[in-house]
Design a protein around this motif. Structure first.
Motif, mmCIF file in Angstrom:
data_model
loop_
_atom_site.group_PDB
_atom_site.id
_atom_site.type_symbol
_atom_site.label_atom_id
_atom_site.label_comp_id
_atom_site.label_asym_id
_atom_site.label_seq_id
_atom_site.Cartn_x
_atom_site.Cartn_y
_atom_site.Cartn_z
ATOM 1 N N ARG A 120 0.043 27.175 -14.046
ATOM 2 C CA ARG A 120 0.615 27.215 -12.641
ATOM 3 C C ARG A 120 1.653 29.135 -12.729
ATOM 4 N NH1 ARG A 120 0.810 22.810 -13.731
ATOM 5 N NH2 ARG A 120 2.354 21.963 -14.773
ATOM 6 N N LEU A 121 1.261 30.025 -12.036
ATOM 7 C CA LEU A 121 1.382 31.658 -12.528
ATOM 8 C C LEU A 121 2.848 31.425 -11.021
ATOM 9 C CD1 LEU A 121 -1.866 33.818 -13.570
ATOM 10 C CD2 LEU A 121 0.659 32.573 -15.089
ATOM 11 N N ALA A 122 3.069 32.641 -10.983
ATOM 12 C CA ALA A 122 3.645 32.863 -10.197
ATOM 13 C C ALA A 122 3.349 32.938 -8.624
ATOM 14 C CB ALA A 122 4.631 33.878 -10.127
ATOM 15 N N ASP A 123 1.512 33.031 -8.406
ATOM 16 C CA ASP A 123 1.046 33.519 -7.192
ATOM 17 C C ASP A 123 -0.251 32.311 -6.740
ATOM 18 O OD1 ASP A 123 -1.313 33.551 -9.486
ATOM 19 O OD2 ASP A 123 -1.513 36.063 -9.013
ATOM 20 N N ARG A 124 0.409 31.355 -7.795
ATOM 21 C CA ARG A 124 -0.141 30.148 -7.496
ATOM 22 C C ARG A 124 -1.789 30.316 -8.086
ATOM 23 N NH1 ARG A 124 1.466 27.542 -1.659
ATOM 24 N NH2 ARG A 124 0.698 25.416 -3.107
ATOM 25 N N THR A 125 -1.930 31.091 -9.347
ATOM 26 C CA THR A 125 -3.282 30.922 -10.040
ATOM 27 C C THR A 125 -3.172 30.661 -11.326
ATOM 28 O OG1 THR A 125 -2.581 33.195 -10.776
ATOM 29 C CG2 THR A 125 -3.941 32.980 -8.239
ATOM 30 N N SER A 126 -3.642 30.156 -12.226
ATOM 31 C CA SER A 126 -4.344 29.639 -13.411
ATOM 32 C C SER A 126 -5.081 30.579 -14.363
ATOM 33 C CB SER A 126 -4.910 28.437 -13.916
ATOM 34 O OG SER A 126 -3.965 27.442 -12.190
ATOM 35 N N VAL A 127 -4.703 30.827 -15.803
ATOM 36 C CA VAL A 127 -6.211 31.702 -16.698
ATOM 37 C C VAL A 127 -6.580 30.511 -17.067
ATOM 38 C CG1 VAL A 127 -5.721 33.427 -18.265
ATOM 39 C CG2 VAL A 127 -3.658 33.755 -16.075
ATOM 40 N N VAL A 128 -7.312 30.145 -17.790
ATOM 41 C CA VAL A 128 -7.957 29.736 -18.612
ATOM 42 C C VAL A 128 -8.482 31.217 -19.937
ATOM 43 C CG1 VAL A 128 -9.476 28.563 -19.693
ATOM 44 C CG2 VAL A 128 -8.573 27.367 -17.433
ATOM 45 N N PHE A 129 -8.041 30.824 -20.965
ATOM 46 C CA PHE A 129 -8.529 31.757 -22.242
ATOM 47 C C PHE A 129 -9.751 31.718 -23.070
ATOM 48 C CE2 PHE A 129 -7.336 34.958 -25.446
ATOM 49 C CZ PHE A 129 -7.865 36.077 -25.457
ATOM 50 N N PHE A 130 -10.282 31.650 -23.351
ATOM 51 C CA PHE A 130 -11.617 30.915 -24.904
ATOM 52 C C PHE A 130 -11.300 32.647 -25.415
ATOM 53 C CE2 PHE A 130 -12.626 28.833 -21.474
ATOM 54 C CZ PHE A 130 -13.327 27.909 -21.139
ATOM 55 N N LYS A 131 -11.347 32.116 -26.925
ATOM 56 C CA LYS A 131 -11.165 32.403 -27.712
ATOM 57 C C LYS A 131 -11.944 31.528 -28.644
ATOM 58 C CE LYS A 131 -9.179 34.694 -31.228
ATOM 59 N NZ LYS A 131 -7.310 34.830 -32.044
#
Length: 85
Positions: free
Chosen positions: A44-55
């Motif tokens: 839940r970022l401020a701009d209503r987006t999300s981040v999924v980071f695969f390593k």
């Protein structure tokens, strides 16, 4: 899964801040006492987006390229078809 999937616990953060945090995760070596992959979530970022980071360590893909592996993990139907001989 709890040792592989990590909530970054950033709420209402901006994308540059999350990317700075993920840079440190990217540079840190993967633990050698378990399968060589991690997933980091910032739901839940401020701009209503999300981040999924695969390593994922290249040896963990078992011959799949990273983009094909991501297609398989996300259920992309074209990626699940058998590869030609």
């Amino acid at each position: 899964l709890s040792s592989h999937v990590h909530d970054l616990a950033v709420r209402d953060a901006d994308l540059p801040g999350v990317l700075a945090l993920l840079r440190a995760k990217w540079l840190a070596p993967l633990p050698r006492d378990r399968p060589l992959w991690d997933v980091y979530l910032a739901p839940r970022l401020a701009d209503r987006t999300s981040v999924v980071f695969f390593k994922i360590h290249p040896s963990a893909t078992q011959g799949l390229g990273p983009s094909r592996l991501l297609d398989v993990l996300t259920g992309n139907a074209s990626a699940t078809a058998e590869a030609p001989d």
